[in-house]
Write an enzyme that holds these catalytic residues in place. Structure first.
Site, short mmCIF file in Angstrom:
data_model
loop_
_atom_site.label_atom_id
_atom_site.label_comp_id
_atom_site.label_asym_id
_atom_site.label_seq_id
_atom_site.Cartn_x
_atom_site.Cartn_y
_atom_site.Cartn_z
N ASP A 280 19.62 9.34 42.39
CA ASP A 280 18.29 9.04 42.90
C ASP A 280 17.26 9.26 41.79
O ASP A 280 17.29 10.29 41.11
CB ASP A 280 17.98 9.92 44.10
CG ASP A 280 16.75 9.43 44.85
OD1 ASP A 280 16.56 8.20 44.93
OD2 ASP A 280 15.98 10.26 45.34
N TYR B 39 13.03 8.57 40.27
CA TYR B 39 11.67 9.05 40.56
C TYR B 39 10.74 8.15 39.75
O TYR B 39 10.04 8.60 38.87
CB TYR B 39 11.63 10.51 40.11
CG TYR B 39 10.46 11.36 40.51
CD1 TYR B 39 10.09 11.52 41.83
CD2 TYR B 39 9.74 12.06 39.53
CE1 TYR B 39 9.03 12.35 42.18
CE2 TYR B 39 8.69 12.90 39.88
CZ TYR B 39 8.35 13.04 41.21
OH TYR B 39 7.31 13.88 41.55
N HIS C 7 3.74 7.62 42.94
CA HIS C 7 4.41 8.67 43.72
C HIS C 7 4.51 9.97 42.92
O HIS C 7 4.19 11.05 43.43
CB HIS C 7 5.80 8.20 44.15
CG HIS C 7 6.63 9.26 44.83
ND1 HIS C 7 6.34 9.74 46.09
CD2 HIS C 7 7.72 9.95 44.40
CE1 HIS C 7 7.23 10.67 46.42
NE2 HIS C 7 8.08 10.83 45.41
N ARG D 1 2.08 20.84 42.11
CA ARG D 1 1.79 21.60 40.88
C ARG D 1 0.30 21.61 40.57
O ARG D 1 -0.43 22.48 41.03
CB ARG D 1 2.60 21.02 39.70
CG ARG D 1 4.07 21.43 39.70
CD ARG D 1 4.73 21.00 38.40
NE ARG D 1 4.50 19.59 38.12
CZ ARG D 1 5.23 18.60 38.59
NH1 ARG D 1 6.28 18.85 39.33
NH2 ARG D 1 4.95 17.34 38.32
N TYR E 250 13.66 23.47 44.23
CA TYR E 250 13.81 22.39 43.23
C TYR E 250 13.70 22.82 41.78
O TYR E 250 14.10 22.07 40.88
CB TYR E 250 12.87 21.22 43.53
CG TYR E 250 11.45 21.35 43.00
CD1 TYR E 250 10.53 22.17 43.64
CD2 TYR E 250 11.03 20.63 41.89
CE1 TYR E 250 9.24 22.28 43.17
CE2 TYR E 250 9.74 20.73 41.41
CZ TYR E 250 8.84 21.57 42.05
OH TYR E 250 7.56 21.66 41.59
N LYS F 154 17.83 16.97 49.83
CA LYS F 154 18.10 15.53 49.76
C LYS F 154 19.55 15.20 50.11
O LYS F 154 19.94 14.05 50.02
CB LYS F 154 17.84 15.03 48.34
CG LYS F 154 16.49 15.39 47.77
CD LYS F 154 15.43 14.41 48.23
CE LYS F 154 14.15 14.64 47.45
NZ LYS F 154 13.24 13.52 47.61
MN MN Z 1 14.40 9.91 46.67
#
Ligand code: MN
Length: 422
Positions: A131, A133, A138, A147, A249, A258
């Site tokens: 996956d 990013y 986003h 953050r 994370y 996830k």
């Molecule tokens: Mn995703």
């Protein structure tokens, strides 16, 4: 291999009347592959045409369609044997099927079954799931919330297609319910974490790219090769547990937040079917390294929508966006994935990452749409920041131009958490 041919002719019509309806996702120019069964029978490979399915397993058994000489590729109940064939065979098969379904075809004695009469299954054996990013909007939104708004993008983001290795075992087909996950949670005022049901269950609107042609370990890919190695695309909902995610994370990325379910649409729209809808990537903020330079437009103009239906309410569209905003194409993600010498295999699934557009109504997650609960959505008289048990989410997507290339539906309903470990 890529390029336009007679299967992209907008004037082509099918003798399957429903395929000529301008509203259908599946005109003769689309021809997406899926796996279905009828009345509990064995899984079969088919192609969607209008509101029907052409049974390719039956055609191959009857000797009327032979994608591979001397062996059957539509008899395993998954697309992997077909996807592992040389790319020429994909094109030839598409062309042959278009001819069989063309309005000019004389023989109409073909094995068709109504889409309403079948169960759809996972179309591929998912070899691995990675996956990414890849939406700048986003990544900027999430970085602002999790953050620092002034340094929302991590310094590596404009140079690397960021990703993590996900779970193939929990990729499921549209229509499969998803249990609310439990995990370690720690609120801002908690000294220590506790274990319990996720309170911030979210969606991620994504496109999944499916690798057809493998590259052996130790042999990286050029951007041109990577584009062509992708067999096709599906809609993907990468369900996410935001409260589990924020606690777990760092430093190695998302894990259990996830891992509990990712839903894909049942019809694999081929890369070849999208040929007319290729668009270039957005302008680069910083130049990419030479191995990530694209010579061709590898993004696609795909309109995407998300609708949410509360347990006793009506569906409401909560996001409208477009895949064309993605900073890194699936082809570039594949280039980067193979750049270390990582072997990419037939059936590998690459999630694009949440697809968010530039405006607040084009965000691809509830985290962004509700701005982490600060601005709840109003849906049929109910307030939603994150998903409640019984909520159903459906993703749809289509290209439109000379004809419509649709992706069908990617739907899932939230079931209550399974209680354990408390
Ligand atoms: Mn995703």
């Amino acid at each position: 291999m890529s390029g336009l041919n007679d299967t992209h002719n907008p004037d082509r019509k099918s003798w399957v009347e429903s395929a000529n309806n301008p509203e259908t996702d599946f005109p003769i120019q689309n021809l997406p592959y899926g796996v279905f069964s009828q009345d509990g029978g064995p899984k079969r490979v088919g192609i969607a045409i209008g509101d029907q399915i052409l049974d390719l397993t039956a055609l191959e058994e009857a000797g009327r369609l032979s994608p591979a000489e001397g062996k059957k590729v539509f008899s395993d109940g998954v697309l992997n044997p077909f996807m592992a064939l040389p790319q020429n065979n994909w094109s030839e098969t598409r062309s042959r099927i278009a001819d069989l379904l063309d309005a000019k075809a004389g023989d109409r004695q073909l094995p068709l079954v109504a889409q309403t009469a079948v169960d759809m299954h996972l179309p591929i054996f998912v070899r691995s799931f990675t996956d990414f990013y890849a939406s700048k909007e986003h990544a900027t939104n999430v970085g602002s919330m999790f953050r620092d708004p002034d340094n929302a993008l991590m310094p590596n983001w404009l140079h690397i297609p960021i990703g993590y290795n996900g779970r193939a075992s929990t990729v499921v087909v549209s229509g499969t319910p998803i249990h609310r996950p439990s995990g370690q949670l720690k609120g801002p005022n908690d000294d220590v974490p506790y274990f319990g049901p996720c309170q911030k269950l979210d969606i991620e609107l994504e496109l999944g790219a499916i690798v057809g042609t493998s590259n052996p370990m130790g042999q990286p890919l050029t951007a041109a090769a990577a584009y062509e190695n992708i067999f096709g695309y599906v809609l993907l909902n990468d369900w996410s547990a935001r409260d589990i995610q924020v606690w777990e994370y760092q430093p190695l990325g998302p894990f259990q937040s996830k891992a509990f379910g990712s839903t894909i649409s049942p019809w694999v729209v081929t890369r070849e079917a999208l040929e007319k809808f290729r668009v270039p990537a957005p302008e680069r903020v910083k130049p990419l390294l030479p191995y990530l330079q694209e010579e061709t437009p590898n993004n696609f103009d795909i309109h995407l929508e998300v609708s949410l239906t509360p347990p006793s309410g009506k569906p409401k569209t909560i996001s409208r966006t477009n895949y064309k905003y993605m900073y890194y194409s699936s082809a570039l993600q594949l280039v980067h994935h193979a750049s270390s010498g990582c072997a990419m295999e037939t059936g590998d699934l690459l999630g694009s990452g949440t697809i968010s557009g530039p405006t607040p109504d084009s965000f691809g997650s509830l985290l962004e749409l509700s701005w982490n609960g600060k601005e709840p959505l109003q849906i049929d008289g109910e307030s939603r920041s994150f998903l409640e048990d019984g909520d159903s989410v459906d993703i749809t997507g289509w290209c439109s131009g000379d004809y419509r290339i649709g992706f069908g539906n990617c739907e899932g309903t939230v079931l209550p958490a399974v209680t354990f470990g408390e």
